[in-house]
Design a protein around this motif. Structure first.
Motif, short mmCIF file in Angstrom:
data_model
loop_
_atom_site.label_atom_id
_atom_site.label_comp_id
_atom_site.label_asym_id
_atom_site.label_seq_id
_atom_site.Cartn_x
_atom_site.Cartn_y
_atom_site.Cartn_z
N ALA A 1 0.84 -1.20 0.00
CA ALA A 1 0.00 0.00 0.00
C ALA A 1 0.87 1.25 0.00
O ALA A 1 0.52 2.27 -0.62
CB ALA A 1 -0.93 -0.01 1.20
N ALA A 2 2.03 1.20 0.69
CA ALA A 2 2.93 2.35 0.69
C ALA A 2 3.49 2.61 -0.71
O ALA A 2 3.80 3.76 -1.09
CB ALA A 2 4.06 2.13 1.69
N GLN A 3 3.61 1.53 -1.49
CA GLN A 3 4.11 1.67 -2.86
C GLN A 3 2.97 1.86 -3.86
O GLN A 3 3.21 1.86 -5.07
CB GLN A 3 4.92 0.42 -3.24
CG GLN A 3 6.14 0.20 -2.36
CD GLN A 3 6.85 -1.12 -2.64
OE1 GLN A 3 6.41 -1.91 -3.50
NE2 GLN A 3 7.94 -1.36 -1.93
N GLN A 4 1.75 1.99 -3.32
CA GLN A 4 0.55 2.20 -4.12
C GLN A 4 0.33 1.07 -5.12
O GLN A 4 -0.14 1.26 -6.25
CB GLN A 4 0.60 3.55 -4.86
CG GLN A 4 0.62 4.73 -3.94
CD GLN A 4 0.58 6.06 -4.67
OE1 GLN A 4 0.69 6.12 -5.91
NE2 GLN A 4 0.41 7.14 -3.92
N LEU A 5 0.65 -0.16 -4.69
CA LEU A 5 0.45 -1.33 -5.53
C LEU A 5 -0.86 -2.05 -5.18
O LEU A 5 -1.32 -2.89 -5.97
CB LEU A 5 1.62 -2.30 -5.38
CG LEU A 5 2.98 -1.77 -5.84
CD1 LEU A 5 4.08 -2.78 -5.58
CD2 LEU A 5 2.93 -1.39 -7.33
N VAL A 6 -1.42 -1.80 -4.02
CA VAL A 6 -2.72 -2.34 -3.63
C VAL A 6 -3.58 -1.19 -3.12
O VAL A 6 -3.06 -0.13 -2.71
CB VAL A 6 -2.58 -3.44 -2.54
CG1 VAL A 6 -1.84 -4.64 -3.09
CG2 VAL A 6 -1.92 -2.89 -1.29
N SER A 7 -4.87 -1.41 -3.13
CA SER A 7 -5.78 -0.36 -2.67
C SER A 7 -5.79 -0.25 -1.14
O SER A 7 -5.36 -1.17 -0.42
CB SER A 7 -7.20 -0.64 -3.18
OG SER A 7 -7.68 -1.85 -2.59
N ARG A 8 -6.28 0.90 -0.72
CA ARG A 8 -6.39 1.14 0.72
C ARG A 8 -7.39 0.19 1.35
O ARG A 8 -7.20 -0.26 2.47
CB ARG A 8 -6.82 2.59 0.97
CG ARG A 8 -6.86 2.97 2.42
CD ARG A 8 -5.46 3.02 3.00
NE ARG A 8 -5.49 3.33 4.43
CZ ARG A 8 -4.42 3.40 5.19
NH1 ARG A 8 -3.22 3.15 4.66
NH2 ARG A 8 -4.51 3.71 6.45
#
Length: 372
Positions: free
Chosen positions: A125-132
């Protein structure tokens, strides 16, 4: 001539009418037995049977149910704090503990997996690879796994405690006063197995009758005599009196504390007598037959008026009834002549002749009778 006859006839009728009216005859005085209220200058000392007991008596029982495998002590045996008194068959509790251990291990494994998944999703999530939302779902799964692990840990502790509860231990030093179960018996949780009389203060358990209950109070000094030592009186004090009567005996249970110096002179279970003063000092007493029902349900007595020789009803306040007499707290004086028997046949203002138990008049004859 006619007038003279009419007058004569009238006079004759008047004389006959006067002769026909009976004169009022005064009521005859009836003899009554009278007594003076007896004065009790001293208190009566009454003995009550009792039994020497421990001040602290504990009913010992298992916190879980099961088959009583063995008992280690018997009635009358001394025990120490923490000593094992009896044991239950723990096979089932050990199996439950093992099952709880396995469930806890599985819950811990799920917790580790959920924690690792949550960390991985947090990195993605920090790398914006999965949704919140995906991260939130993993965080919730991790918290749920943590709750499951905590619950499994608590269940394991409960199972272990139940296995430990299968051993009944003495809570303090003392003597086993009684035993209520045998080996091989299936007992329920809370069922009494032993009664432990703890070391320390000793008391005498007695029963006070209802009629003399008001003569006793907490803190009242008494004397105790053990049957095995006749004539030797030990100092004691009434420690407590039950607020309600026993449903079967209609007596009030009481406990008498023994003085510290008397501890060595008594043993548990010994028979004893408690000597206590009963009755109020200086109270007036009357025979039970003298008491009559008065107005509004209040007790009353018949008192002879020494001037008119007639009866007067007088309301009285009574104490605890005795076997033959009752104390009178108010209403009569020591010098009053009170009718001792037959009061139900008398009435207010009735003339009487007051006599004693020897059938002799107790009041002097009136002045008119003396002059005749």
């Amino acid at each position: 001539m006619k007038n003279v006859r009419w007058i004569g006839s009238s006079l004759l009728l008047a004389v006959l009418a006067a002769c026909g009216k009976p004169e009022a005859v005064p009521a005859a005085a009836v003899p009554v037995l009278v007594v003076h209220p007896a004065s009790t200058d001293g208190q009566a000392v009454v003995a009550y049977p009792g039994e020497v007991r421990a001040r602290e008596e504990s009913a010992l029982s298992f916190r879980v149910g099961g088959n009583l495998l063995r008992r280690e002590v018997d009635a009358g045996q001394r025990v120490k704090q923490g000593q094992v008194l009896a044991e239950l068959d723990v096979a089932d509790y050990e199996l439950q503990a093992r099952a709880a251990q396995a469930q806890y291990a599985a819950a811990e494994a799920d917790l580790v997996r959920a924690r690792d998944e949550q960390k991985r999703y947090a990195t993605l999530a920090a790398q914006q690879l999965v949704s919140r939302s995906a991260l939130d779902a993993q965080t919730a799964a991790y918290k749920a796994a943590q709750g499951q692990a905590n619950a499994a840990r608590s269940n394991l502790e409960v199972a272990r405690n139940q296995a430990a509860y299968a051993k009944l231990k003495a809570p303090r030093d003392g003597v086993i006063a009684s035993r209520q179960a045998e080996a091989g018996q299936v007992v329920a949780a809370g069922q009494t197995i032993y009664t432990l009389a703890a070391d320390g203060a000793r008391e005498v358990a007695i029963a006070l009758p209802e009629r003399t209950l008001r003569d006793f109070s907490v803190g009242q000094p008494v004397q105790v005599e053990v049957w095995s030592r006749p004539g030797q009186r030990l100092a004691g004090t009434i420690r407590e009196i039950a607020p309600a009567a026993d449903a079967q005996t209609r007596t009030y249970a009481a406990r008498v504390s023994l003085a510290a110096e008397a501890m060595d002179a008594v043993e548990l279970g010994q028979s004893a007598r408690v000597f206590a003063a009963s009755g109020k000092t200086g109270a007036l007493r009357l025979p039970l037959a003298a008491i009559q029902p008065g107005k509004d349900g209040q007790a009353s007595v018949w008192v002879v008026n020494p001037d008119t020789r007639t009866l007067q009803a007088r309301a009285v306040t009574l104490g605890a009834y005795g076997a033959e007499s009752v104390p009178v707290l108010s209403g009569v004086a020591a010098g009053d002549w009170v009718v001792a028997a037959g009061g139900h046949l008398l009435r207010e203002g009735q003339p009487v002749v007051a006599v004693d138990r020897k059938n002799q008049p107790v009041l002097p004859a009136p002045a008119a009778e003396k002059g005749v």
